[in-house]
Design a protein around this motif. Sequence first.
Motif, mmCIF file in Angstrom:
data_model
loop_
_atom_site.group_PDB
_atom_site.id
_atom_site.type_symbol
_atom_site.label_atom_id
_atom_site.label_comp_id
_atom_site.label_asym_id
_atom_site.label_seq_id
_atom_site.Cartn_x
_atom_site.Cartn_y
_atom_site.Cartn_z
ATOM 1 N N MET A 1 0.823 -1.190 0.000
ATOM 2 C CA MET A 1 0.000 0.000 0.000
ATOM 3 C C MET A 1 0.868 1.256 0.000
ATOM 4 O O MET A 1 0.428 2.306 -0.411
ATOM 5 N N ASP A 2 2.121 1.134 0.458
ATOM 6 C CA ASP A 2 3.003 2.302 0.492
ATOM 7 C C ASP A 2 3.216 2.881 -0.906
ATOM 8 O O ASP A 2 3.265 4.086 -1.071
ATOM 9 N N GLY A 3 3.357 2.009 -1.913
ATOM 10 C CA GLY A 3 3.558 2.481 -3.280
ATOM 11 C C GLY A 3 2.402 3.318 -3.765
ATOM 12 O O GLY A 3 2.587 4.315 -4.465
ATOM 13 N N LEU A 4 1.201 2.947 -3.378
ATOM 14 C CA LEU A 4 0.011 3.701 -3.756
ATOM 15 C C LEU A 4 0.063 5.112 -3.188
ATOM 16 O O LEU A 4 -0.202 6.091 -3.889
ATOM 17 N N PHE A 5 0.435 5.226 -1.918
ATOM 18 C CA PHE A 5 0.523 6.539 -1.295
ATOM 19 C C PHE A 5 1.671 7.367 -1.882
ATOM 20 O O PHE A 5 1.552 8.580 -2.016
ATOM 21 N N ASP A 6 2.762 6.718 -2.243
ATOM 22 C CA ASP A 6 3.873 7.440 -2.869
ATOM 23 C C ASP A 6 3.448 8.024 -4.206
ATOM 24 O O ASP A 6 3.751 9.179 -4.518
ATOM 25 N N LYS A 7 2.728 7.241 -4.993
ATOM 26 C CA LYS A 7 2.236 7.733 -6.279
ATOM 27 C C LYS A 7 1.244 8.862 -6.087
ATOM 28 O O LYS A 7 1.268 9.857 -6.812
ATOM 29 N N ALA A 8 0.364 8.708 -5.100
ATOM 30 C CA ALA A 8 -0.611 9.761 -4.824
ATOM 31 C C ALA A 8 0.098 11.043 -4.397
ATOM 32 O O ALA A 8 -0.271 12.140 -4.839
ATOM 33 N N LYS A 9 1.118 10.908 -3.581
ATOM 34 C CA LYS A 9 1.869 12.079 -3.114
ATOM 35 C C LYS A 9 2.531 12.799 -4.291
ATOM 36 O O LYS A 9 2.500 14.024 -4.370
ATOM 37 N N GLU A 10 3.104 12.029 -5.221
ATOM 38 C CA GLU A 10 3.736 12.637 -6.397
ATOM 39 C C GLU A 10 2.718 13.420 -7.222
ATOM 40 O O GLU A 10 2.993 14.538 -7.662
ATOM 41 N N LYS A 11 1.549 12.838 -7.430
ATOM 42 C CA LYS A 11 0.510 13.513 -8.209
ATOM 43 C C LYS A 11 0.049 14.778 -7.505
ATOM 44 O O LYS A 11 -0.177 15.812 -8.139
ATOM 45 N N ILE A 12 -0.087 14.707 -6.195
ATOM 46 C CA ILE A 12 -0.518 15.880 -5.429
ATOM 47 C C ILE A 12 0.541 16.973 -5.508
ATOM 48 O O ILE A 12 0.217 18.151 -5.642
ATOM 49 N N GLN A 13 1.823 16.600 -5.461
ATOM 50 C CA GLN A 13 2.889 17.591 -5.561
ATOM 51 C C GLN A 13 2.833 18.319 -6.893
ATOM 52 O O GLN A 13 3.002 19.528 -6.958
ATOM 53 N N GLU A 14 2.602 17.571 -7.968
ATOM 54 C CA GLU A 14 2.500 18.184 -9.291
ATOM 55 C C GLU A 14 1.327 19.161 -9.335
ATOM 56 O O GLU A 14 1.438 20.273 -9.830
ATOM 57 N N PHE A 15 0.213 18.720 -8.818
ATOM 58 C CA PHE A 15 -1.008 19.524 -8.819
ATOM 59 C C PHE A 15 -0.864 20.741 -7.910
ATOM 60 O O PHE A 15 -1.329 21.834 -8.238
ATOM 61 N N ALA A 16 -0.211 20.560 -6.773
ATOM 62 C CA ALA A 16 -0.115 21.613 -5.758
ATOM 63 C C ALA A 16 0.621 22.848 -6.246
ATOM 64 O O ALA A 16 0.320 23.951 -5.803
ATOM 65 N N GLY A 17 1.540 22.659 -7.151
ATOM 66 C CA GLY A 17 2.314 23.790 -7.624
ATOM 67 C C GLY A 17 1.458 24.946 -8.117
ATOM 68 O O GLY A 17 1.736 26.103 -7.834
ATOM 69 N N SER A 18 0.390 24.641 -8.807
ATOM 70 C CA SER A 18 -0.440 25.711 -9.348
ATOM 71 C C SER A 18 -1.844 25.734 -8.771
ATOM 72 O O SER A 18 -2.645 26.582 -9.161
ATOM 73 N N ASN A 19 -2.162 24.841 -7.847
ATOM 74 C CA ASN A 19 -3.514 24.756 -7.299
ATOM 75 C C ASN A 19 -3.506 24.510 -5.796
ATOM 76 O O ASN A 19 -4.278 23.691 -5.299
ATOM 77 N N SER A 20 -2.696 25.215 -5.068
ATOM 78 C CA SER A 20 -2.533 24.937 -3.644
ATOM 79 C C SER A 20 -3.837 25.044 -2.860
ATOM 80 O O SER A 20 -4.010 24.363 -1.860
ATOM 81 N N ASP A 21 -4.768 25.862 -3.334
ATOM 82 C CA ASP A 21 -6.030 26.027 -2.618
ATOM 83 C C ASP A 21 -6.915 24.789 -2.697
ATOM 84 O O ASP A 21 -7.798 24.597 -1.876
ATOM 85 N N LYS A 22 -6.665 23.913 -3.646
ATOM 86 C CA LYS A 22 -7.500 22.722 -3.820
ATOM 87 C C LYS A 22 -6.853 21.443 -3.280
ATOM 88 O O LYS A 22 -7.473 20.390 -3.282
ATOM 89 N N VAL A 23 -5.632 21.536 -2.820
ATOM 90 C CA VAL A 23 -4.911 20.355 -2.358
ATOM 91 C C VAL A 23 -5.618 19.700 -1.172
ATOM 92 O O VAL A 23 -5.837 18.487 -1.166
ATOM 93 N N GLY A 24 -5.969 20.475 -0.175
ATOM 94 C CA GLY A 24 -6.625 19.917 1.010
ATOM 95 C C GLY A 24 -7.907 19.190 0.657
ATOM 96 O O GLY A 24 -8.187 18.102 1.173
ATOM 97 N N GLU A 25 -8.672 19.773 -0.230
ATOM 98 C CA GLU A 25 -9.920 19.150 -0.664
ATOM 99 C C GLU A 25 -9.643 17.812 -1.355
ATOM 100 O O GLU A 25 -10.328 16.821 -1.103
ATOM 101 N N GLY A 26 -8.633 17.771 -2.199
ATOM 102 C CA GLY A 26 -8.280 16.539 -2.892
ATOM 103 C C GLY A 26 -7.780 15.465 -1.953
ATOM 104 O O GLY A 26 -8.113 14.286 -2.100
#
Length: 65
Positions: A1-26
């Motif tokens: 399950m750790d790999g799943l969270f690592d992948k999710a974290k990477e996607k969130i990092q990419e998204f967070a760069g330009s959408n920090s206001d939506k990160v918490g919701e995601g």
Amino acid sequence: MDGLFDKAKEKIQEFAGSNSDKVGEGVDKAAQFADEKTGGKHGDQINQGADKLKEHFNGGDQQQQ
């Protein structure tokens, strides 16, 4: 399950760069989804992980990036 969270974290990092206001919701939506998929068996751990992710993306761990 750790790999799943690592992948999710990477996607969130990419998204967070330009959408920090939506990160918490995601993160909350992802945590809810994971909790549902595990039948609520790991809710506390999922919520703790979600909280840590939100802290990280809200500046809590900026020095580690």
